[in-house]
Design a protein around this motif. Structure first.
Motif, mmCIF file in Angstrom:
data_model
loop_
_atom_site.group_PDB
_atom_site.id
_atom_site.type_symbol
_atom_site.label_atom_id
_atom_site.label_comp_id
_atom_site.label_asym_id
_atom_site.label_seq_id
_atom_site.Cartn_x
_atom_site.Cartn_y
_atom_site.Cartn_z
ATOM 1 N N ILE A 6 72.612 17.740 37.296
ATOM 2 C CA ILE A 6 73.773 18.583 37.027
ATOM 3 C C ILE A 6 74.778 18.385 38.164
ATOM 4 O O ILE A 6 74.381 18.281 39.331
ATOM 5 N N PRO A 41 65.259 25.698 30.045
ATOM 6 C CA PRO A 41 66.533 25.537 30.758
ATOM 7 C C PRO A 41 66.386 25.858 32.244
ATOM 8 O O PRO A 41 65.661 26.786 32.613
ATOM 9 N N ILE A 55 77.172 20.704 31.931
ATOM 10 C CA ILE A 55 75.792 21.151 31.797
ATOM 11 C C ILE A 55 74.844 20.072 32.298
ATOM 12 O O ILE A 55 75.239 18.940 32.564
ATOM 13 N N THR A 57 72.258 17.175 32.244
ATOM 14 C CA THR A 57 72.031 16.048 31.347
ATOM 15 C C THR A 57 70.914 15.176 31.898
ATOM 16 O O THR A 57 70.517 15.305 33.062
#
Length: 347
Positions: A6, A41, A55, A57
């Motif tokens: 991120i 998450p 966000i 990845t």
């Protein structure tokens, strides 16, 4: 291999920004990494003060530290013998990891989060076993400040009982100094680790048929020195209790350090991983240059105190016979002479 990344910025408007590794999402395919991210998450609260640019990845694995296997399952990264600067980005100390049958222990992780990330990748290229412990040998930022990443990944942080207070008292100054030395971008995401297990004397942990013994020492290089002994291979991580080529840096008590060094010289170990210098030193032969320097430092300091020499003059004279034998002599010897003079003056 793919990993989760991120981009985090100090300010979304003008940066600086840096890609941050999110440990624990590694996978052989990008799709598997993305599934892991979706299912679990990441908690970004550890990055207090930073702003996310987009966000998380999954990307191919990034920068990895070079490692030397000094004994079976024992790996060491050799930092540069330099002061931290923009070129080396703070990669100026030795660190390593030990692989057991069930888990891995990290010993130190450099002066910035990016180094901890690169060390994590070096581990992941060799094993998928969890990192159960992250051991900090002492408070200095070039050893301690990259460790927090391993805590995020679930490792228990182990340190001397005096380490939490030392880091709390110095973290702000360390981060301010490193920002000016290596740059704000290289330091993004860096913070002092929180100690989970404090060692007051000795502690043994087991990585799975791989016992490690940690020893807390009296005031020597610092007031919170901790060593790690892998009895399986006779490998001893000394932290900055041992220096090689890099002039020793005194931030504790000279007489205490000399006493601890004598104790280390009596240990039945095969090799020592110093805090700076070679990946490993034969023992006790590898201790001789440092023992000589500390002896000269004490002898010259005592002579200056007894002669009534003023501190400013003494600092320019103490241990000058050692100048040609060490790197970074001018950066550290005046500090060493000052600490030694202050200690011995009030004995």
């Amino acid at each position: 291999m793919f990993e989760a990344i991120i981009t985090l910025c100090l300010s979304l408007s003008d940066g600086p920004c840096r890609d941050h590794l999110l440990p624990g999402y590694e996978a052989q395919t990008q799709a598997a990494c993305q599934v892991a991210l979706s299912d679990n998450p990441p908690d970004l609260r550890v990055f207090t003060g930073l702003q996310a640019q987009g966000i998380a990845t999954c990307q191919p694995m990034g920068e990895t530290l070079s490692m030397t296997e000094v004994a079976p399952g024992v790996f060491v990264h050799v930092g540069r013998i330099e002061e931290p600067n923009a070129s080396n980005r703070g990669d100026v100390s030795n660190m390593g990891f030990i692989i057991g049958e069930t888990s891995v222990a990290v010993i130190d992780a450099g002066s910035a989060r990016w180094i901890g990330e690169a060390l994590w990748r070096a581990i992941r290229t060799r094993t998928d076993k969890p990192v159960s412990h992250a051991i900090v040998t002492h408070m200095h930022p070039d050893h301690a400040l990259g460790v927090a990443l391993f805590s995020e990944a679930g490792a228990a942080v182990v340190g001397h009982t005096g380490l939490p207070r030392a880091l709390a008292d110095r973290q702000a100054n360390y981060l301010e100094s490193l920002t000016s030395l290596i740059g704000a971008e290289a330091l993004l995401g860096t913070r002092a680790p929180e100690v989970d297990i404090a060692v007051t004397d000795q502690l043994q942990i087991d990585l799975g048929a791989r016992p490690l013994t940690m020893q807390a020492w009296p005031v020597a290089h610092t007031g919170n020195d901790l060593t790690v002994w892998d009895t399986e291979t006779g490998t001893f991580f000394a932290g900055d209790l041992i220096f090689d080529r890099h002039l020793p840096a005194l931030d504790g008590r000279l007489t205490g350090w000399r006493a601890v060094l004598r104790a280390l010289q009596g240990l039945d170990i095969e090799r020592v991983v110093p805090g700076h210098g070679a990946a490993a030193l034969d023992w006790p032969l590898g201790s001789e240059p440092m023992a000589r320097y500390l002896s000269v430092l004490e002898k010259d300091t005592r002579a200056a105190v007894e002669a009534g020499t003023r501190l400013g003059t003494a600092v320019e004279e103490i241990a000058q016979s050692e100048r040609s034998l060490w790197q970074l002599f001018d950066a550290y010897n005046p500090r060493n002479a000052t600490v030694a003079f202050t200690e011995l003056e009030w004995e």
